[in-house]
Design a protein around this motif. Structure first.
Motif, PDB file in Angstrom:
ATOM      1  N   LYS A 168      44.179  21.169  36.341  1.00  0.00           N
ATOM      2  CA  LYS A 168      44.076  22.028  37.524  1.00  0.00           C
ATOM      3  C   LYS A 168      45.359  22.805  37.686  1.00  0.00           C
ATOM      4  O   LYS A 168      46.452  22.270  37.551  1.00  0.00           O
ATOM      5  CB  LYS A 168      43.802  21.188  38.781  1.00  0.00           C
ATOM      6  CG  LYS A 168      43.663  22.033  40.042  1.00  0.00           C
ATOM      7  CD  LYS A 168      43.339  21.184  41.254  1.00  0.00           C
ATOM      8  CE  LYS A 168      43.202  22.070  42.495  1.00  0.00           C
ATOM      9  NZ  LYS A 168      42.920  21.257  43.710  1.00  0.00           N
ATOM     10  N   LYS A 195      46.630  25.500  40.624  1.00  0.00           N
ATOM     11  CA  LYS A 195      46.313  26.147  41.897  1.00  0.00           C
ATOM     12  C   LYS A 195      44.850  25.899  42.250  1.00  0.00           C
ATOM     13  O   LYS A 195      44.445  24.752  42.387  1.00  0.00           O
ATOM     14  CB  LYS A 195      46.670  27.624  41.862  1.00  0.00           C
ATOM     15  CG  LYS A 195      48.166  27.890  41.684  1.00  0.00           C
ATOM     16  CD  LYS A 195      48.482  29.374  41.728  1.00  0.00           C
ATOM     17  CE  LYS A 195      49.978  29.634  41.539  1.00  0.00           C
ATOM     18  NZ  LYS A 195      50.306  31.076  41.559  1.00  0.00           N
ATOM     19  N   ASP A 196      44.051  26.955  42.358  1.00  0.00           N
ATOM     20  CA  ASP A 196      42.661  26.812  42.801  1.00  0.00           C
ATOM     21  C   ASP A 196      41.661  26.695  41.662  1.00  0.00           C
ATOM     22  O   ASP A 196      40.461  26.577  41.897  1.00  0.00           O
ATOM     23  CB  ASP A 196      42.273  28.020  43.672  1.00  0.00           C
ATOM     24  CG  ASP A 196      43.123  28.126  44.919  1.00  0.00           C
ATOM     25  OD1 ASP A 196      43.454  27.073  45.490  1.00  0.00           O
ATOM     26  OD2 ASP A 196      43.459  29.262  45.318  1.00  0.00           O
ATOM     27  N   TYR A 210      36.350  27.032  40.847  1.00  0.00           N
ATOM     28  CA  TYR A 210      37.251  27.707  41.781  1.00  0.00           C
ATOM     29  C   TYR A 210      37.071  27.045  43.143  1.00  0.00           C
ATOM     30  O   TYR A 210      35.951  26.965  43.657  1.00  0.00           O
ATOM     31  CB  TYR A 210      36.944  29.201  41.873  1.00  0.00           C
ATOM     32  CG  TYR A 210      37.782  29.927  42.892  1.00  0.00           C
ATOM     33  CD1 TYR A 210      39.163  30.018  42.740  1.00  0.00           C
ATOM     34  CD2 TYR A 210      37.194  30.519  44.007  1.00  0.00           C
ATOM     35  CE1 TYR A 210      39.935  30.672  43.685  1.00  0.00           C
ATOM     36  CE2 TYR A 210      37.966  31.184  44.948  1.00  0.00           C
ATOM     37  CZ  TYR A 210      39.340  31.255  44.774  1.00  0.00           C
ATOM     38  OH  TYR A 210      40.112  31.898  45.711  1.00  0.00           O
ATOM     39  N   ASN A 211      38.178  26.567  43.703  1.00  0.00           N
ATOM     40  CA  ASN A 211      38.117  25.818  44.960  1.00  0.00           C
ATOM     41  C   ASN A 211      37.102  24.675  44.882  1.00  0.00           C
ATOM     42  O   ASN A 211      36.307  24.440  45.791  1.00  0.00           O
ATOM     43  CB  ASN A 211      37.776  26.731  46.140  1.00  0.00           C
ATOM     44  CG  ASN A 211      38.979  27.550  46.580  1.00  0.00           C
ATOM     45  OD1 ASN A 211      40.125  27.162  46.355  1.00  0.00           O
ATOM     46  ND2 ASN A 211      38.728  28.683  47.203  1.00  0.00           N
ATOM     47  N   ASN A 212      37.129  23.983  43.719  1.00  0.00           N
ATOM     48  CA  ASN A 212      36.283  22.813  43.475  1.00  0.00           C
ATOM     49  C   ASN A 212      34.792  23.141  43.485  1.00  0.00           C
ATOM     50  O   ASN A 212      33.954  22.284  43.758  1.00  0.00           O
ATOM     51  CB  ASN A 212      36.565  21.696  44.488  1.00  0.00           C
ATOM     52  CG  ASN A 212      36.103  20.333  43.976  1.00  0.00           C
ATOM     53  OD1 ASN A 212      36.078  20.072  42.774  1.00  0.00           O
ATOM     54  ND2 ASN A 212      35.710  19.465  44.893  1.00  0.00           N
ATOM     55  N   GLN A 233      46.125  32.926  38.825  1.00  0.00           N
ATOM     56  CA  GLN A 233      46.599  31.547  38.775  1.00  0.00           C
ATOM     57  C   GLN A 233      47.832  31.404  37.871  1.00  0.00           C
ATOM     58  O   GLN A 233      48.535  30.399  37.935  1.00  0.00           O
ATOM     59  CB  GLN A 233      45.492  30.619  38.261  1.00  0.00           C
ATOM     60  CG  GLN A 233      44.197  30.692  39.025  1.00  0.00           C
ATOM     61  CD  GLN A 233      44.342  30.486  40.515  1.00  0.00           C
ATOM     62  OE1 GLN A 233      44.840  29.464  40.958  1.00  0.00           O
ATOM     63  NE2 GLN A 233      43.900  31.457  41.289  1.00  0.00           N
TER      64      GLN A 233
END
Length: 204
Positions: free
Chosen positions: A58, A60-61, A83-85, A202
């Motif tokens: 991972k 960042k996002d 992206y954002n899990n 990222q």
């Protein structure tokens, strides 16, 4: 490890940066990709995917799950991108780290996969076989195709939109940094943002 992940993100951005808007197809399935759906979390995909997990990272996002698997009847690496899990993309790299496979092996496999996708989905596709690095389509001499691919002078690309416009597929053969890579890229077609710009961001 962080440097390797950054390199992967950079390579992925380069590969998809010349993608054109695909033409629609008509297949409809229960899942968006294999046995998972766009928007699933990292843990949900890990429970679904039965292949051997090679790496999880991972930055960042952006999160990555990398698996050793098979795709289109050959050895492949499968990378899930979140992206954002939330799952937004899945990438098959065909013949990963197989140095016995030549550029021409990948060239012929490109057209084999293209036939598979045409058979599975719709005959209406957006194909750009013979792209320059700037995205311009050119005619290329089949006798020089290996040299041109290795030099990065041309790339091959075909695109589809499937499952009632839920998923886009890009089949690409192109030089990425140090090698000619063959990839099949599945992406959530209905994202409200530019995924490639986010991946690029990222790195900073």
């Amino acid at each position: 490890m962080k440097k390797l992940v950054l390199s992967f993100l950079a390579l992925l951005l380069f590969v998809v940066s010349t993608t054109y808007a695909p033409a629609p197809a008509t297949a409809a399935t229960k899942y968006d990709f294999k046995n998972v759906n766009w928007g699933m979390t990292v843990n949900q995909v890990k429970k679904k995917e039965k292949s051997k997990l090679l790496d999880q990272s991972k930055i960042k996002d952006i999160s990555l799950l990398e698996y050793k698997t098979t795709g289109f009847r050959v050895n492949a690496k499968l990378v899930y991108i979140f992206y954002n899990n939330k799952l937004v993309r899945a990438v098959y790299e065909i013949y990963p780290n197989d140095y016995k496979k030549t550029t021409m092996d990948k060239y012929y496999k490109y057209f084999s996969i293209k036939r598979d996708l045409l058979d599975e989905y719709d005959g209406s596709i957006n194909f750009k076989d013979g792209l320059t690095p700037s995205g311009k389509r050119v005619l290329y001499d089949s006798e020089d195709v290996e040299k041109d691919l290795v030099a990065g002078a041309i790339a091959l690309e075909s695109n589809w939109v499937i499952d009632k416009k839920k998923t886009s597929i890009s089949l690409m053969l192109a030089r990425v940094t140090d090698a000619v890579r063959l990839r099949v890229i599945y992406t959530d077609y209905n994202l409200k943002y530019d995924l490639d710009e986010l991946i690029d961001a990222q790195k900073y």
